[in-house]
Design an enzyme around this catalytic site. Structure first.
Site, PDB file in Angstrom:
ATOM      1  N   LYS A   1       0.814  -1.228   0.000  1.00 43.66           N
ATOM      2  CA  LYS A   1       0.000   0.000   0.000  1.00 43.66           C
ATOM      3  C   LYS A   1       0.844   1.273   0.000  1.00 43.66           C
ATOM      4  CE  LYS A   1      -3.144  -2.994   0.099  1.00 43.66           C
ATOM      5  NZ  LYS A   1      -3.537  -3.534  -1.205  1.00 43.66           N
TER       6      LYS A   1
ATOM      7  N   GLU B   1      -2.929   7.462   7.822  1.00 44.68           N
ATOM      8  CA  GLU B   1      -3.862   8.262   7.029  1.00 44.68           C
ATOM      9  C   GLU B   1      -4.766   9.047   7.963  1.00 44.68           C
ATOM     10  OE1 GLU B   1      -4.628   5.248   3.211  1.00 44.68           O
ATOM     11  OE2 GLU B   1      -6.243   5.699   4.597  1.00 44.68           O
TER      12      GLU B   1
ATOM     13  N   HIS C   1     -15.954  -5.847   7.006  1.00 48.38           N
ATOM     14  CA  HIS C   1     -15.170  -5.831   5.770  1.00 48.38           C
ATOM     15  C   HIS C   1     -15.534  -6.943   4.799  1.00 48.38           C
ATOM     16  CE1 HIS C   1     -13.158  -2.616   7.685  1.00 48.38           C
ATOM     17  NE2 HIS C   1     -12.642  -3.389   8.631  1.00 48.38           N
TER      18      HIS C   1
ATOM     19  N   ARG D   1      -7.649  -8.114  -9.693  1.00 52.76           N
ATOM     20  CA  ARG D   1      -8.298  -9.385 -10.032  1.00 52.76           C
ATOM     21  C   ARG D   1      -9.713  -9.080 -10.522  1.00 52.76           C
ATOM     22  NH1 ARG D   1      -9.021  -8.453  -4.451  1.00 52.76           N
ATOM     23  NH2 ARG D   1     -11.235  -8.273  -3.999  1.00 52.76           N
TER      24      ARG D   1
HETATM   25  C1  MV4 Z   1     -10.344   3.996   5.966  1.00 53.08           C
HETATM   26  C2  MV4 Z   1     -11.531   4.459   6.556  1.00 53.08           C
HETATM   27  C3  MV4 Z   1     -11.570   5.766   6.978  1.00 53.08           C
HETATM   28  N1  MV4 Z   1     -10.479   6.545   6.830  1.00 53.08           N
HETATM   29  N2  MV4 Z   1      -9.285   4.818   5.849  1.00 53.08           N
HETATM   30  C4  MV4 Z   1     -11.634  -0.570   5.505  1.00 53.08           C
HETATM   31  C5  MV4 Z   1     -11.150  -1.586   4.534  1.00 53.08           C
HETATM   32  C6  MV4 Z   1      -9.914  -1.034   3.920  1.00 53.08           C
HETATM   33  N3  MV4 Z   1      -9.875  -1.303   2.523  1.00 53.08           N
HETATM   34  C7  MV4 Z   1      -9.982   0.417   4.199  1.00 53.08           C
HETATM   35  N4  MV4 Z   1     -11.017   0.642   5.145  1.00 53.08           N
HETATM   36  C8  MV4 Z   1     -11.248   1.880   5.634  1.00 53.08           C
HETATM   37  N5  MV4 Z   1     -10.218   2.744   5.509  1.00 53.08           N
HETATM   38  C9  MV4 Z   1      -9.367   6.061   6.288  1.00 53.08           C
HETATM   39  N6  MV4 Z   1      -8.307   6.844   6.169  1.00 53.08           N
HETATM   40  C10 MV4 Z   1     -12.609   3.585   6.664  1.00 53.08           C
HETATM   41  C11 MV4 Z   1     -12.458   2.284   6.226  1.00 53.08           C
HETATM   42  C12 MV4 Z   1     -13.606   1.426   6.414  1.00 53.08           C
HETATM   43  C13 MV4 Z   1     -14.335   0.917   5.345  1.00 53.08           C
HETATM   44  C14 MV4 Z   1     -13.968   1.168   4.030  1.00 53.08           C
HETATM   45  C15 MV4 Z   1     -14.687   0.655   2.983  1.00 53.08           C
HETATM   46  C16 MV4 Z   1     -15.801  -0.115   3.230  1.00 53.08           C
HETATM   47  C17 MV4 Z   1     -16.186  -0.393   4.513  1.00 53.08           C
HETATM   48  C18 MV4 Z   1     -15.456   0.110   5.584  1.00 53.08           C
HETATM   49  C19 MV4 Z   1     -15.851  -0.173   6.891  1.00 53.08           C
HETATM   50  C20 MV4 Z   1     -15.126   0.318   7.920  1.00 53.08           C
HETATM   51  C21 MV4 Z   1     -14.002   1.107   7.695  1.00 53.08           C
END
Ligand code: MV4
Length: 511
Positions: free
Chosen positions: A116, A199, A234, A291
């Site tokens: 990442k 972040e 997730h 993918r």
């Molecule tokens: C975040 C976020 C808020 N702020 N990053 C969760 C999975 C991963 N791919 C990244 N995720 C998140 N990153 C920042 N800076 C909130 C989430 C997140 C989330 C993102 C997408 C779909 C569902 C989620 C559920 C909880 C938190």
């Protein structure tokens, strides 16, 4: 074009890939573990080879063995589906070395997106907006000073993570260093790499992702967005395309950003750029999935593009058969993932025999499934048994069809998430299309009755416990069945390896 393709996967996605191959006149080779001898993907293939015992590590994740089968069967290419080898750069490298085409991007591309920190650096250079934060691997001290600089709340993330793994939200100063320590040790044990970055936390974001397709001649298009904000720990539960309240301007900007991201790494194949969209419609690149995804079907429904056939074509060196201007959105599509899980018991896996299976059908319905009536769901693999995909001329018709289809869909013998979907599609917030990633925790009590996940560790722990409990139940039942079988047939077992390395079946279709 390839004459024969090996599908290095199982379940609905293996069947989906074989359907694409059959339409293209390509012969298919299935591989299967001992417990999948009678699985749908094996019956669908033109030929099938047993590659080992049930645990994926001893079968579906044996790269050398799968490549050996491809060579023996004379398959020129391998389609990885999703999961398993789909994002393992080393497997793509090995395919290249062995002269078998990997249907997907180059191993180096997968690695550059899989890490990442590297991905964020690449996106910054390509002028794709990333979540504000660092683009370096940080020491504990650097995290502390950076968090002080941008201010809390922040997300501590593992560079080797993704999909919510190895991630910590920090809201108060006193939690910062303990969260960093835990994130580091979790990252070390999960990925063998304890690199962290920081972040700014995006409050109440929506998860919007853009599907892209790219060929090896420098052409790349996007197929618009999917909204995947309805997730439980997730795990995506419901996805829709197009997204809710995405203006044509925002769609064009995000689409261009996704294409820029793909071009920055010379991407070839199907891929997805995940973005967070905040309340002001600002969007930030999160990660790129290299993918074909579970939810690709809803994009196929609104664009008419067969994503799987296209990824096979570009892997064979063909040009994309369309340009961006040829692509338009037609109607609205929603997917509900049907899992073999008990929504009334904290979503514990529910393995067993599917005694009755009557999928929904009729206007605007597509069901992609890896099971059939009489099939057994085991604890060895992903518990998703079917994808219910609907299409309507607009969102309202799609929702009506989804509700109708959910009421038609019958699965007996195992518990499924169907009753949970019924609740979601009757919720006013869902019906209004005004939800964010907090929907299930806020409106569905984190699932039904289940408390919201307090942390990733707790969530992982409850998954492990649930898995073990389900495994014990399945073990007991299988032992009982074996005893019954032995008493009726006078013997049990045999050599489970008898088919390895030998052509097991020549059927050519589900019949
Ligand atoms: C975040 C976020 C808020 N702020 N990053 C969760 C999975 C991963 N791919 C990244 N995720 C998140 N990153 C920042 N800076 C909130 C989430 C997140 C989330 C993102 C997408 C779909 C569902 C989620 C559920 C909880 C938190």
């Amino acid at each position: 074009m390839f004459k024969k393709v090996l599908v290095a996967n199982r379940g609905e996605i293996a069947v989906r890939v074989m359907r694409a191959c059959r339409e293209m006149g390509i012969k298919t080779v299935a591989v299967f573990s001992d417990v999948d001898r009678d699985a749908l993907h094996v019956r669908f293939a033109d030929e099938a080879y047993c590659i080992g015992p049930p645990p994926a590590r001893e079968s579906y994740l044996l790269g050398d063995r799968i490549i050996a089968v491809a060579k023996q069967a004379g398959a020129e290419a391998i389609h990885p589906g999703y999961g398993f080898f789909s994002e393992r750069g080393e497997f793509a490298d090995l395919c290249a070395k062995e002269g078998v085409t990997f249907i997907g991007p180059a191993g180096s591309v997968m690695r550059s997106m899989g890490d990442k920190v590297t991905a964020r650096q690449t996106m910054e250079k390509a002028r794709v907006p990333i979540v504000p934060g660092t683009t370096e691997r940080l020491s504990d001290e650097e995290i502390q000073s950076f968090a002080a600089k941008i201010g809390l709340p922040v997300m501590i993330k593992a560079s080797a993570g993704g999909g919510g793994k190895g991630m910590r939200l920090v809201r108060t100063d006193k939690d910062l260093m303990s969260s960093v320590a835990r994130a580091r040790s979790e990252a070390k044990s999960s990925f063998g790499d304890d690199s962290l970055y920081v972040e700014k936390f995006v409050e109440e974001p929506r998860h919007i992702e853009i599907q892209i397709l790219a060929d090896s001649h420098g052409n790349c298009v996007h197929l618009f967005e999917r909204e995947c904000s309805i997730q439980r720990r997730h795990q995506k539960v419901i996805e829709e395309a197009p997204g809710n309240r995405i203006s044509p301007e925002l769609r064009a900007k995000m689409g261009a950003a996704a294409v820029a991201a793909a071009k920055a790494v010379d991407y070839v194949g199907a891929g997805t750029c995940e973005f967070l969209v905040d309340k002001n419609d600002e969007f930030f690149f999160l990660e790129m999935n290299t993918r074909v995804q579970v939810e690709h079907a809803i994009t196929e429904m609104i664009t008419g593009v067969d994503i799987v056939k296209t990824m096979i074509r570009v892997a064979a060196g063909e040009k994309l058969p369309f340009e961006q201007k040829d692509l338009v959105i037609s109607g609205h599509s929603i997917e509900a993932r049907v899992y073999a899980e008990d929504p009334d018991n904290n979503f514990v896996p529910s393995p067993g025999e599917i005694v009755v299976y009557r999928p929904a059908a009729g206007p605007g319905i597509r069901v992609d499934s890896g099971v059939f009536q009489g099939a057994r769901v085991t604890v060895f693999y992903d518990p998703m048994v079917a994808k219910l995909v609907v299409w309507g001329r607009d969102r309202s018709e799609a929702v009506d069809r989804l509700r109708r289809a959910l009421s038609e869909f019958v699965v007996k013998g195992i518990k499924t998430s169907l009753p949970f979907h019924q609740k979601v599609v009757n919720h006013p917030v869902f019906l209004a299309g005004k939800y964010d990633t907090g929907f299930i925790d806020q409106h569905m009590a984190g699932g039904k009755g289940g408390k919201a996940a307090t942390s990733e560790e707790d969530a992982a722990e409850s998954r492990r416990v649930a898995f073990m409990m389900a495994a014990i139940v399945a073990f007991k039942r299988d032992k009982q069945r074996a005893a019954v079988a032995a008493s009726t047939h006078g013997k049990s077992g045999g050599d489970p390896w008898k088919d390895f390395g030998r052509r097991a079946q020549m059927r050519g279709g589900w019949r």
